[in-house]
Design a protein around this motif. Sequence first.
Motif, PDB file in Angstrom:
ATOM      1  N   TYR A 183      -0.990  11.261 -12.127  1.00  0.00           N
ATOM      2  CA  TYR A 183      -1.375   9.997 -11.499  1.00  0.00           C
ATOM      3  C   TYR A 183      -0.677   8.803 -12.160  1.00  0.00           C
ATOM      4  N   LYS A 184      -0.326   8.925 -13.436  1.00  0.00           N
ATOM      5  CA  LYS A 184       0.414   7.836 -14.075  1.00  0.00           C
ATOM      6  C   LYS A 184       1.850   7.774 -13.555  1.00  0.00           C
ATOM      7  N   ASP A 185       2.466   8.933 -13.333  1.00  0.00           N
ATOM      8  CA  ASP A 185       3.815   8.955 -12.760  1.00  0.00           C
ATOM      9  C   ASP A 185       3.811   8.409 -11.336  1.00  0.00           C
ATOM     10  N   PHE A 186       2.765   8.733 -10.585  1.00  0.00           N
ATOM     11  CA  PHE A 186       2.644   8.212  -9.219  1.00  0.00           C
ATOM     12  C   PHE A 186       2.562   6.692  -9.243  1.00  0.00           C
ATOM     13  N   ILE A 187       1.750   6.153 -10.130  1.00  0.00           N
ATOM     14  CA  ILE A 187       1.597   4.698 -10.223  1.00  0.00           C
ATOM     15  C   ILE A 187       2.929   4.053 -10.601  1.00  0.00           C
ATOM     16  N   ARG A 188       3.585   4.627 -11.596  1.00  0.00           N
ATOM     17  CA  ARG A 188       4.851   4.043 -12.048  1.00  0.00           C
ATOM     18  C   ARG A 188       5.909   4.070 -10.939  1.00  0.00           C
ATOM     19  N   GLY A 189       5.970   5.175 -10.220  1.00  0.00           N
ATOM     20  CA  GLY A 189       6.936   5.263  -9.128  1.00  0.00           C
ATOM     21  C   GLY A 189       6.668   4.246  -8.040  1.00  0.00           C
ATOM     22  N   CYS A 190       5.405   4.029  -7.703  1.00  0.00           N
ATOM     23  CA  CYS A 190       5.058   3.032  -6.684  1.00  0.00           C
ATOM     24  C   CYS A 190       5.404   1.620  -7.150  1.00  0.00           C
ATOM     25  N   LEU A 191       5.148   1.328  -8.418  1.00  0.00           N
ATOM     26  CA  LEU A 191       5.470   0.004  -8.946  1.00  0.00           C
ATOM     27  C   LEU A 191       6.972  -0.250  -8.901  1.00  0.00           C
ATOM     28  N   GLU A 192       7.762   0.737  -9.240  1.00  0.00           N
ATOM     29  CA  GLU A 192       9.216   0.569  -9.200  1.00  0.00           C
ATOM     30  C   GLU A 192       9.698   0.304  -7.777  1.00  0.00           C
ATOM     31  N   LYS A 193       9.093   0.991  -6.799  1.00  0.00           N
ATOM     32  CA  LYS A 193       9.459   0.741  -5.400  1.00  0.00           C
ATOM     33  C   LYS A 193       9.049  -0.662  -4.970  1.00  0.00           C
ATOM     34  N   ALA A 194       7.869  -1.096  -5.395  1.00  0.00           N
ATOM     35  CA  ALA A 194       7.363  -2.400  -4.974  1.00  0.00           C
ATOM     36  C   ALA A 194       8.209  -3.542  -5.502  1.00  0.00           C
ATOM     37  N   PHE A 195       8.776  -3.371  -6.708  1.00  0.00           N
ATOM     38  CA  PHE A 195       9.530  -4.465  -7.327  1.00  0.00           C
ATOM     39  C   PHE A 195      11.041  -4.260  -7.262  1.00  0.00           C
ATOM     40  N   GLN A 196      11.498  -3.144  -6.715  1.00  0.00           N
ATOM     41  CA  GLN A 196      12.926  -2.859  -6.683  1.00  0.00           C
ATOM     42  C   GLN A 196      13.693  -3.892  -5.877  1.00  0.00           C
ATOM     43  N   SER A 197      13.180  -4.293  -4.715  1.00  0.00           N
ATOM     44  CA  SER A 197      13.891  -5.217  -3.829  1.00  0.00           C
ATOM     45  C   SER A 197      14.082  -6.574  -4.476  1.00  0.00           C
ATOM     46  N   GLU A 198      13.184  -6.940  -5.395  1.00  0.00           N
ATOM     47  CA  GLU A 198      13.296  -8.249  -6.021  1.00  0.00           C
ATOM     48  C   GLU A 198      14.453  -8.312  -7.011  1.00  0.00           C
ATOM     49  N   TYR A 199      14.906  -7.137  -7.495  1.00  0.00           N
ATOM     50  CA  TYR A 199      15.951  -7.125  -8.499  1.00  0.00           C
ATOM     51  C   TYR A 199      17.251  -6.517  -7.987  1.00  0.00           C
ATOM     52  N   SER A 200      17.309  -6.060  -6.740  1.00  0.00           N
ATOM     53  CA  SER A 200      18.532  -5.540  -6.148  1.00  0.00           C
ATOM     54  C   SER A 200      19.334  -6.706  -5.572  1.00  0.00           C
ATOM     55  N   ASP A 201      19.987  -7.498  -6.411  1.00  0.00           N
ATOM     56  CA  ASP A 201      20.659  -8.711  -5.986  1.00  0.00           C
ATOM     57  C   ASP A 201      21.818  -8.978  -6.943  1.00  0.00           C
ATOM     58  N   HIS A 235       0.857  -1.189   0.000  1.00  0.00           N
ATOM     59  CA  HIS A 235       0.000   0.000   0.000  1.00  0.00           C
ATOM     60  C   HIS A 235       0.892   1.237   0.000  1.00  0.00           C
ATOM     61  N   PHE A 236       0.727   2.080  -1.025  1.00  0.00           N
ATOM     62  CA  PHE A 236       1.469   3.326  -1.119  1.00  0.00           C
ATOM     63  C   PHE A 236       0.493   4.493  -1.007  1.00  0.00           C
ATOM     64  N   GLU A 237       0.909   5.526  -0.312  1.00  0.00           N
ATOM     65  CA  GLU A 237       0.059   6.697  -0.109  1.00  0.00           C
ATOM     66  C   GLU A 237       0.909   7.953  -0.276  1.00  0.00           C
ATOM     67  N   ASP A 238       0.343   8.962  -0.941  1.00  0.00           N
ATOM     68  CA  ASP A 238       1.081  10.203  -1.151  1.00  0.00           C
ATOM     69  C   ASP A 238       0.092  11.345  -1.328  1.00  0.00           C
ATOM     70  N   THR A 239       0.565  12.558  -1.108  1.00  0.00           N
ATOM     71  CA  THR A 239      -0.218  13.765  -1.366  1.00  0.00           C
ATOM     72  C   THR A 239       0.402  14.459  -2.563  1.00  0.00           C
ATOM     73  N   LEU A 240      -0.266  14.378  -3.689  1.00  0.00           N
ATOM     74  CA  LEU A 240       0.251  14.907  -4.937  1.00  0.00           C
ATOM     75  C   LEU A 240      -0.141  16.373  -5.110  1.00  0.00           C
ATOM     76  N   PRO A 241       0.650  17.156  -5.838  1.00  0.00           N
ATOM     77  CA  PRO A 241       0.380  18.595  -5.991  1.00  0.00           C
ATOM     78  C   PRO A 241      -0.999  18.901  -6.568  1.00  0.00           C
ATOM     79  N   LEU A 242      -1.448  18.118  -7.553  1.00  0.00           N
ATOM     80  CA  LEU A 242      -2.729  18.398  -8.208  1.00  0.00           C
ATOM     81  C   LEU A 242      -3.870  17.555  -7.650  1.00  0.00           C
ATOM     82  N   LEU A 243      -3.616  16.282  -7.392  1.00  0.00           N
ATOM     83  CA  LEU A 243      -4.678  15.364  -6.989  1.00  0.00           C
ATOM     84  C   LEU A 243      -4.827  15.213  -5.486  1.00  0.00           C
ATOM     85  N   GLY A 244      -3.863  15.671  -4.713  1.00  0.00           N
ATOM     86  CA  GLY A 244      -3.965  15.544  -3.263  1.00  0.00           C
ATOM     87  C   GLY A 244      -3.751  14.107  -2.812  1.00  0.00           C
ATOM     88  N   GLU A 245      -4.509  13.667  -1.819  1.00  0.00           N
ATOM     89  CA  GLU A 245      -4.306  12.347  -1.218  1.00  0.00           C
ATOM     90  C   GLU A 245      -4.686  11.237  -2.192  1.00  0.00           C
TER      91      GLU A 245
END
Length: 544
Positions: free
Chosen positions: A447-465, A349-359
């Motif tokens: 909102y697309k950049d927010f989604i992409r950034g969250c996905l990269e964080k979610a899968f980053q640990s699986e490939y940092s090896d 679960h990722f949560e952020d307050t974006l400049p245009l969309l807020g929470e």
Amino acid sequence: MPMPSDFEKGCRWTFGNPGKNTREEGPNNPSAENFKQEPYASLVRESIQNSLDAVFRQNCPVYVSFEIGSIRPSAYPEFFKLQDEIQECINYYNEKAEKVYGNALAFFKSFQNQKDKSLYFIKVSDSNTRGMEYKENDTSSKFYSFVRSVGVSNKENSSAGGSFGFGKDAYFNISPIRSILVSTRTWTGKCVFEGVASLCTHRGSDGTMKASVGYYDNQKGFPVTEENKIPNKFLRKEDDGPGTDIYIMGIEFSDEHPASDIAKEMEIAVLRNFWLAILRKKLEVSIRYTDQQQTTIDITTENIRELIRNRFGENITDNKQGRGSDNYNPTPYLVAVTGSDEGRPDCHHFEDTLPLLGETHLYIYKHPEAKNRITYMRKPLMKVSANKFPDFNSGKFYGLFVCTDLKGNEKLRKMENPAHSEWDSKNWKGDDTIRTNPEAQNVEKEYKDFIRGCLEKAFQSEYSDTMEIEGLEDFLYIPTALENDIRQECRHETEEKQADTVEPKTQLASETPHISEPKPLSVGKVFVNQPSKANYSDKGDLYS
């Protein structure tokens, strides 16, 4: 037994004179096309959304019920005179109107051959809502905008669902005779009632032109505002509290298409579109019908998981393509939320307050068979769409995006089409109503950049090896700590031997003592932080 007039309390149809030099309304309704493919799903989406927009007590869930009922033609003869208006529409527009209203006319005529036949309706009722107030000559009142206008949306606040004002077509499309009855009780205790039929401009038997929309009331074409003048069948009772009842008249079902089929379609539509609102205790829904016996389906926080499992099976994937609700399995997105709540390692679960969309929130459920689809919702917690997220190949997942901010919700609302089934910056028009509002493109990108950034964080640990590649040490040699220790010991031994020599002499290069290097103890290793694609080449080149 009451006389027919007692049942109707003097209500009758009134189609006003449209006046001279006014535009005529033909039988075709382009906006209705938004709701024809899935009429019952559209009804569920539009009606529940309207109820969630008008919540009375914020700390309590909104309650919405769908119930199949009936009336006898002999008790409501004036209502059945709508048949005459439909015939006049066909007479005026001939073949064009025949294609649209032919089935409606046949529906009415079927009652002439079956005297005991009842007219069935779907009653959509809500509670813990404000009801729809009405003030004479006040076009901004909620009852006026819903019953007596087209293309006008008067929502309570920026979190409201629709912005086009065409949502009422979802009700009329269910009715083969294009008519609904609306009865409401406001939070102040005032009652308002009126029926409305949406046809086309036509000429009456006396030769005068008639408007396309007619009203069923006892106030000569104006809403009934006195409680004792509202037909008892359609009066919103005081015990029901504030809220609105909408009767969609003329529901058809048979042995081949029983009432249980209609109820099933509505239940699935509730589960697909409002499961998060129900899970978060914002909504409760009931569906009541009678086939062989009376049946009630209650959908609440307590049983939402069980009902979804019963309707969609144990299959936890949603790999079908398309935007329609018939191509959407809510199960994996439900898992994304509940799994994140429960701390499952495959859910995030990722949560952020974006400049245009807020929470904003993104829930992710990792699944090896997923096709990287994301469901999109905003503050009313109703599904807008479920589509594959483009150009992300670093992992398999299902995602749920939710904007819960009031201002962000308003921006996303402007990006929706009339059917509330997509977000597209082209739907948000600028001040000239032609060009796309520039802010819409920024919102879409955010909102697309927010989604992409969250996905990269979610899968980053699986490939940092580290990845071991056989033979890589021949080209890329990386000494280990053990190898460095061995080399250090060899250097010490050489220095000691040279120090013990009795007759030092200058050595030729060929006489230099040979020190054997130990064989490497590890294979080559590469640190992989972000995966990439590579294409094979018979020339030995590697392109990333």
